[in-house]
Every structure is written in structure tokens, then in C-alpha cells.
Write an enzyme that holds these catalytic residues in place. Structure first.
Site, mmCIF file in Angstrom:
data_model
loop_
_atom_site.group_PDB
_atom_site.id
_atom_site.type_symbol
_atom_site.label_atom_id
_atom_site.label_comp_id
_atom_site.label_asym_id
_atom_site.label_seq_id
_atom_site.Cartn_x
_atom_site.Cartn_y
_atom_site.Cartn_z
ATOM 1 N N ASP A 1 -10.545 3.212 4.393
ATOM 2 C CA ASP A 1 -10.970 1.807 4.311
ATOM 3 C C ASP A 1 -12.495 1.689 4.245
ATOM 4 O OD1 ASP A 1 -9.167 -0.302 4.158
ATOM 5 O OD2 ASP A 1 -8.640 -0.192 6.287
ATOM 6 N N GLN B 1 -4.224 -1.416 9.820
ATOM 7 C CA GLN B 1 -4.234 -2.759 9.232
ATOM 8 C C GLN B 1 -4.832 -3.768 10.219
ATOM 9 O OE1 GLN B 1 -3.479 -3.326 6.074
ATOM 10 N NE2 GLN B 1 -3.748 -5.524 6.155
ATOM 11 N N LYS C 1 0.837 -1.203 0.000
ATOM 12 C CA LYS C 1 0.000 0.000 0.000
ATOM 13 C C LYS C 1 0.872 1.253 0.000
ATOM 14 C CE LYS C 1 -3.767 -2.413 2.349
ATOM 15 N NZ LYS C 1 -4.480 -2.698 3.590
HETATM 16 N N1 GUN Z 1 -6.785 -6.724 6.510
HETATM 17 C C1 GUN Z 1 -7.156 -7.465 5.456
HETATM 18 N N2 GUN Z 1 -7.742 -6.681 4.523
HETATM 19 C C2 GUN Z 1 -7.730 -5.427 5.010
HETATM 20 C C3 GUN Z 1 -8.174 -4.174 4.513
HETATM 21 O O1 GUN Z 1 -8.722 -4.050 3.426
HETATM 22 N N3 GUN Z 1 -7.961 -3.113 5.300
HETATM 23 C C4 GUN Z 1 -7.376 -3.218 6.513
HETATM 24 N N4 GUN Z 1 -7.233 -2.118 7.233
HETATM 25 N N5 GUN Z 1 -6.950 -4.358 7.014
HETATM 26 C C5 GUN Z 1 -7.129 -5.451 6.262
#
Ligand code: GUN
Length: 293
Positions: free
Chosen positions: A119, A96, A52
Site C-alpha cells: 500500500d 484494509q 483485490k
Molecule cells: N481503504 C480505502 N482505500 C484503501 C487503500 O488503498 N488501502 C487500504 N489498505 N485501505 C483502504
């Protein structure tokens, strides 16, 4: 049959965004910033966070990875989030998941500023999504919607069948496709692991979205001819023929279902690459709203 190339579309989106970022930098001497907060050292989470951050940098956005120890207290983490809520350099905040067990994930998500929740997991944003108001779409469902749009796949009046009811994919995509809006306006069925006979539903799908987390679960006999198949699954299965000893497959038995499909996403290079692309879209959107540019 058309193979939906998520990797190519994701690259297009990133290229388009880079131009926008270059343009705002020139005009306003500012760029969007994303902070990703990672707690502990889960290798999968670390990989995602690095991807990311790299994606942000590649298009000229600012990014920071805030690495916190696995034994940080919930209060300390909440304080960190608050600090970034008030930090004007960062327009997007992503914590995350999963978080260590001693931390209440809901409390942390609710502490993120609604306007920086790229998100789209904050209950205010999920609520706004449900009632068709301005929101951040969660990145994976947003990626699905964008793929359907960019392949000119008609959604109005079509029967979208979602298999899976997670808060990250199943529930949001079902709500998004239900809205009386461009690129949606579908008739939506949500089914899941407790269904008595899943194929009764899946066979009716014009557009089938598989997000159930079981390798090769959707088989040829479960779909009708001409179906559009969106496979959200990322499942590791053992494969002694590969160097790593495993390979990644989706929730759909691709080889056989593809014979009946009009469009289908592969795994990998289908929905997967779209998730990060849409995170960048959301971060840019947060920036334009906060900075009013
Ligand atoms: N863990 C697995 N997928 C995601 C996501 O799309 N966002 C976040 N913040 N954590 C995750």
C-alpha cells in the site's frame, strides 16, 4: 478532447502482469502472494478486499483474505501482521482501512514489514517517496502517474495542481510529481479546502488532480482551456432515476469541464480501476525483490 480510459489501461497492466507471473512460475516454481487483512464487517471494505483478492487470482498470484473479528485487540492484530511479515509465501501485506476505533491505525501500519508494504503507507516508504528513494508508491497516486505515462502526457515543467491533501492521494501524488524523474519533474501546487480562493490556483493548472471528496466540486469556470483533468473522486449522489437510487460521480463536473479539457478521466472507469492494477504491480515488485528473481 481525449477520454482517458482507466479501465482499458488497467486491463492492459493486468494482462502484462499475468505474463510475468506465468514466466516466474515456470522459471522459479514460485508465485507472488498477497494477504489482505480485514477487521470487522464494513461492507465497503469487504467489497474492496474481495475485488483485490479476485484480481490477484485472475493473474495467477496467490491471495488470502484474513478475516478478523471487529473486537480483536490491537495486540492480537499486531501479532497477526508479524506472522505474515515472517511468512515467506506472502510478499505483500495489506491491512484494509479504516480499522475499528479501539485500534491505533498508525501502530498497525508501522508494524508491516517495509519490504511487504504494498500500500506504500509505512512511514519509511512515505519518507523514501519524499526524498526520491526506492519505495512502494501508494496505489491510487501510482495509478495516476501510470495513466499520464501511458497517454504520453508531458509532465516535465508542467504545472500540476493537486486539490486535496490526504495521506493516501494528495500528499503522495504531489511528492511524486515533484521528483526530478521521468514522468514527473513538474512544478507542483497543493491546495485544499482551507484555500481562500481555490480557483486562483486551479485556473493555473496544466494538469489538475482533484482528490477532495466533494461531488462535482471542480466546475468549468475553475479551469483553463486545454487542461488535463484527473478526477480521483468517488462520490455517491442521489438519483431516483437509477435502480439503486444513487449514482457515483467524481469531484469534477465532468460534462462541462470536459468541454475545456484536452484529456479527462471519467468516473467511473477512470482512476478507480487503476488502484487495484497498481496494487498487483506493487505485489509483483515486492515478490521480485524478496525472492531476488
Ligand atoms: N481503504 C480505502 N482505500 C484503501 C487503500 O488503498 N488501502 C487500504 N489498505 N485501505 C483502504
Amino acid at each position: 478532447m481525449v477520454l482517458i480510459d482507466g479501465k482499458a489501461i488497467a486491463e492492459d497492466i493486468r494482462r502484462e502482469l499475468k505474463e510475468k507471473v506465468d514466466s516466474v512460475r515456470k522459471q522459479h516454481a514460485k508465485v507472488p502472494g498477497l494477504v489482505t487483512i480485514i477487521v470487522g464487517d464494513n461492507p465497503a471494505s469487504r467489497l474492496y478486499v474481495n475485488m483485490k483478492s479476485k484480481a490477484c487470482n485472475e493473474i495467477g498470484m496467490m491471495s488470502k483474505i484474513e478475516e478478523l473479528s471487529a473486537d480483536i485487540s490491537e495486540e492480537e492484530l499486531l501479532q497477526k501482521v508479524k506472522q505474515y511479515n515472517n511468512n515467506t509465501e506472502y510478499h505483500g501485506i495489506l491491512v484494509q482501512l479504516p480499522l475499528p476505533k479501539h485500534i491505533n491505525e498508525d501502530r498497525v501500519i508501522e508494524s508491516i514489514s517495509v519490504s511487504k508494504d504494498v500500500d506504500g503507507f509505512h512511514p519509511v516508504n512515505t519518507g523514501n517517496l519524499m526524498i526520491g528513494k526506492d519505495t512502494f508508491y501508494p496505489c491510487t497516486p501510482y495509478g495516476i502517474k501510470e495513466l499520464l505515462k501511458r497517454y504520453d502526457i508531458e509532465t516535465k515543467g508542467k504545472h500540476v495542481v493537486v486539490v486535496g491533501r490526504s495521506n493516501i492521494v494528495g500528499k503522495p501524488i504531489a511528492n511524486m510529481m515533484l521528483q526530478k524523474k521521468e514522468g514527473a519533474n513538474s512544478v507542483v501546487t497543493v491546495c485544499h479546502s482551507a484555500a481562500n480562493n481555490l480557483s486562483v490556483y486551479t485556473k493555473q493548472a496544466d494538469i489538475l488532480i482533484a482528490a477532495i471528496g466533494k461531488a462535482n466540486f471542480i466546475t468549468e469556470d475553475m479551469v483553463k482551456d486545454g487542461v488535463v483533468v484527473i478526477d480521483v473522486g468517488i462520490n455517491r449522489i442521489e438519483d431516483p432515476a437509477t435502480k439503486s437510487g444513487y449514482r457515483v460521480v467524481g469531484d469534477v463536473d465532468f460534462e462541462n469541464v470536459a468541454k475545456k479539457a484536452s484529456y479527462i478521466t471519467p468516473v467511473p472507469k477512470g482512476v478507480g480501476p487503476m488502484t487495484i492494477a497498481m496494487l498487483l504491480v506493487n505485489t509483483f515488485e515486492a515478490f521480485t525483490k524478496i525472492e531476488k528473481v
